[in-house]
Design an enzyme around this catalytic site. Structure first.
Site, PDB file in Angstrom:
ATOM      1  N   SER A 134      -7.255  11.512  13.333  1.00 45.55           N
ATOM      2  CA  SER A 134      -6.906   9.642  14.146  1.00 45.55           C
ATOM      3  C   SER A 134      -5.809   9.589  15.195  1.00 45.55           C
ATOM      4  O   SER A 134      -5.530   8.465  16.072  1.00 45.55           O
ATOM      5  CB  SER A 134      -7.262   8.939  13.480  1.00 45.55           C
ATOM      6  OG  SER A 134      -6.914   8.563  12.363  1.00 45.55           O
ATOM      7  N   LYS A 143      -8.177  -0.483   9.428  1.00 44.46           N
ATOM      8  CA  LYS A 143      -6.889   0.163   9.667  1.00 44.46           C
ATOM      9  C   LYS A 143      -6.281  -1.418  11.093  1.00 44.46           C
ATOM     10  O   LYS A 143      -5.273  -1.951  11.404  1.00 44.46           O
ATOM     11  CB  LYS A 143      -6.803   0.615  10.718  1.00 44.46           C
ATOM     12  CG  LYS A 143      -7.344   2.114  10.998  1.00 44.46           C
ATOM     13  CD  LYS A 143      -7.376   3.087  11.531  1.00 44.46           C
ATOM     14  CE  LYS A 143      -7.588   4.703  11.076  1.00 44.46           C
ATOM     15  NZ  LYS A 143      -7.854   5.970  11.619  1.00 44.46           N
TER      16      LYS A 143
END
Ligand SMILES: [Ca+2]
Ligand SMILES: [Ca+2]
Ligand SMILES: [Ca+2]
Ligand SMILES: [Ca+2]
Ligand SMILES: [Ca+2]
Ligand SMILES: [Ca+2]
Ligand SMILES: [Ca+2]
Ligand SMILES: [Ca+2]
Ligand SMILES: [Ca+2]
Ligand SMILES: [Ca+2]
Ligand SMILES: [Ca+2]
Ligand SMILES: [Ca+2]
Lengths: 214, 214, 214, 214, 214, 214
Positions: free
Chosen positions: D99, D142
């Site tokens: 990611s 996140k």
């Protein structure tokens, strides 16, 4: 269960092929060290399922010869102009330990001089970087295996004499033992003056620059 | 059970061979560090079943000498013109730890100066990159092993003096101990002015360009 | 049980030797980072039983200095003309973690400038590639170890100030703490203007071509 | 337990520093990708305790930029004339997963253009070799971490929009989300036209031959 | 649980992007092989968490193309003048097995010819060094995944025909299957004559010497 | 459960493709050794999920041919001017052991002479560096597999004759067995004088300097 059957034994008339003595899980056995050289740059290739210690033996043997080649009539520049391959059949049998050291050094010497190896000869012993021959284990089993394979003479370290003397003298009355402390004694005895048939041409062409001059 | 038997001991008249003291599972023992150099490009080869820490000792010793060679009369360009091989017999015995550091550095110094190593001398101690000598363990066992092997003088770190003083004085009355803190003291004492017989020619040909000028 | 005994401590008058603070299983301790450079091509060698994270610290420190050398009076071409060796004694003690980052960078800076390191100074802190100093753990134990070793001044990350303030003020009343956020502050404080004795000559000969022009 | 504390956050005014969003065992967190370039031959160095997948992300990002640099005003010959170092603090925290792909590519783009990165911006998303942006997991955690760190804008894959829509809208009403499918959209938005202060000089000297012409 | 969602599928108009069929723990799935080339010296880079067998497929595919490039209009010197990067998204999903072989070879062929890949086409099959296509497992699951992703045509080994015939004919009545035994049949069908938009210029400058003439 | 189905068998009309006999967990099977060469510098690539012992077989075979190429009409300089790739399908089946040695050497010989391999021929046997053929295990199972695949002739070591004689004579009355002790016998029998269609041009251009003259 042994590595080589007796009928695989043969005279050492090819350059670089020397008979060693190994000590395996099932007893003593003979093995062959085969060295082949080809034009190159000094690369060393090792095959035959060799363990780390046995690989180091080959590295030490080559380093000793590189530093002391002149004593044996080998131009040291050859080590930068030829690649070296050392193989120990049978390929599937894992092999390790330092006792093939003097066999490897003799095999390399024969390859780089193209001199014949004395026939019906086997050897076992560790080598050091300064050319000493050190004692190894399993002497009794190794000698019995050598006898079964038709070996007539065996080279080993002087310190191993006591191990030979423990063997029934009658049993080995047809064999001869050579006790040494220095690698030079091994090579002086094991290599014949005579070259093999169709020897490689190892002369150095004048226009070939050795590595150090690059 | 020990690495070398007493009768394998011998005077250190060959360049690059130095006696160290090791501490093994079965007690103290002597070991030999053998350094051999040959024309090349500065490659370092290490053999003798060395563990990571012992390998690093050799790397540190070579780096120290490369940076401080002038103090010992070694032209630093030599380190780019010769390959170095350090071997520690016996090949099958795993060895590790930093205590061979000063022995390795002395061995390398002898190889690159071709000066004789003082005979009947052994040593043990860690080296640092700036040339300090650090204390090590197992002093008592190491000294007893040195005595058994006929060693007369031992070099070690000043911090290890207390370990020596714990040994029965009578037992070691024939031995001499040299306590140091710097590598320079080790080399100054261990290397004799005299060169070995048949020394290598280490002069640098003028037309050979050092690596830095390429 | 600690890495270095107090009596091994000494003034940082040799280029490239800097005192760091480590946190081990048995408490805090001081350690030394030793950097030695020699003519070469920019190769980095790391010894001292360093773990992956600590090795990366050295790589980051060298990369930072390569990219920001000019700020510290270092000609960036030097990094392609000298080999670098970083060692952390004692060689047998495994070491890991990022907290030696600023010590490594200071050690490299001293080696590449040949400037003296401020004496009786220790430091601990992670470094990032852009030159930030990050906080680390074990501050209390590290400071107690520094005090035992006679350290008078300690550099660390501003974020670690709170950890220092938790220590009994009386106990550390003779010590001075320098809190920083940027690597530049560390080097400006830790490196003295004065060069070491017998400094290496780091001037670049005009006929030596830097790597980028090849 | 998180990688960076809020007070470590800072504006992205240095070239090559970009904020990413990570998903760790203890929740979401921000991380920084730092890229530094120095004259060299195109070597890539990766530090920060990166796992195999994260290392591959850096390799893919660099390959994409090498093949598509012209779209972003980067002379492709630069990739053979500069070495690249990518670091992800904190050095002791193991990091893995794909990611960080778009963050790495943005960081590399900034380093090779010396253009400023938009401030208060974070991003998360996998990259493919042809420049697609793929969705990633842990979006909710996140984004909460980004909010705590003062991030105002977040870039991610269009496929992740549904994950954002599951978050309480009130909580993120001050944040802006940019959904993309191509790397070009990321770079166009994240890099400002303005160069950083004291930018590196990336012009190619005419006498420097690119690798392909050797 | 599958690697790619249907909405990630897209026409194969970019050079070097080809759709393969994979068989994972959770069933069949489509995957993309992405090949990107850039000026270099023939280096091969592989990313995408590929296992050893899948990596070998790429090596075999490149070797086949290097030896047989002329059949497909590829100048063999290109393989020494361009670096090759093969990536298989998604980066975090471990992938292995030989069944991507023909997909990889098609992807490489497209990259080195810059020809378009036929759209709505997928393929699965092992490749051998002499260009044979070998059968693979999981055909049923792979075809169902291909159908879900909108694939209209599938290439596979003739030996796999029996696996297709076991699928309910109604279910796959809109799909077409191409059975092959040689790689040449795959490339001839999969690559269109038409080049991609903005193709790379792969002409070889006359002054560039191929490796063999050095 | 076997590696290759009978219908995958085919005549060996392509250079470098030779049929070997393998002994797997589920019985005997045939396998193909495929060798492909391309202009290069002598690099050897091995694929097919080969174990260490099988990889060493390929290295030994190539070394033997390099040293003895002249006996078979191969200019030894070719080994420095062409890269070699040896593959053993099927790629996902792990393979090991030394018994493919003579098959590999035959495959390499065909590749470097571009001579056809005798059809409906299979072989099994270990090779040594000096060209001896050694006996291998699993002969009965291997011969039954060869028969199922339509093989008419089999080469093996003379020492393996006793294993063949234990098989029901009726069952193998249509097969012919060739017992050898030297590699030269294998190649002399297995390679036809006739070249394959569209053979590679292996003539050496006069201006190409062999490695040794550099
Ligand atoms: Ca036997
Ligand atoms: Ca081992
Ligand atoms: Ca002993
Ligand atoms: Ca270790
Ligand atoms: Ca201590
Ligand atoms: Ca580690
Ligand atoms: Ca945090
Ligand atoms: Ca991993
Ligand atoms: Ca999917
Ligand atoms: Ca694997
Ligand atoms: Ca089969
Ligand atoms: Ca193995």
């Amino acid at each position: 269960p042994t590595i080589f059957d007796k009928d695989e034994y043969e005279d050492n008339s090819v350059a670089g092929v020397v008979t060693g003595l190994a000590w395996t899980q099932v007893g003593g056995d003979i093995l062959f060290i085969e060295t082949s050289i080809s034009p190159g740059k000094g690369k060393l290739t090792l095959t035959g399922s060799l363990g780390d210690v046995m690989k180091e033996s080959a590295v030490i043997a080559l380093a000793y010869l590189r530093a002391n080649g002149k004593k044996f009539g080998i131009d040291p520049r050859l080590f930068d102009l030829w690649d070296v391959h050392v193989h120990v059949p049978a390929g599937a049998v894992p092999k390790d330990g330092p006792s093939a050291g003097i066999t490897m050094l003799t095999s390399l010497s024969s390859a780089f001089t193209q001199q014949k190896v004395r026939s019906q000869l086997a050897m076992t012993g560790e080598i050091t970087l300064r050319g000493k021959v050190l004692p190894v284990g399993g002497i009794k089993e190794k000698i019995l295996a050598a006898r079964r394979a038709g070996i007539k003479e065996v080279i080993m370290c002087k310190t191993n004499r006591k191990d030979v003397e423990e063997i029934n003298a009658d049993y080995i009355k047809d064999m001869k033992f050579h006790y040494v402390t220095e690698m030079k004694e091994v090579i002086d005895f094991a290599l014949l003056k005579e070259k093999v048939e169709h020897p490689l041409d190892l002369t150095i062409k004048e226009d070939v620059k050795p590595v150090i001059a690059n």
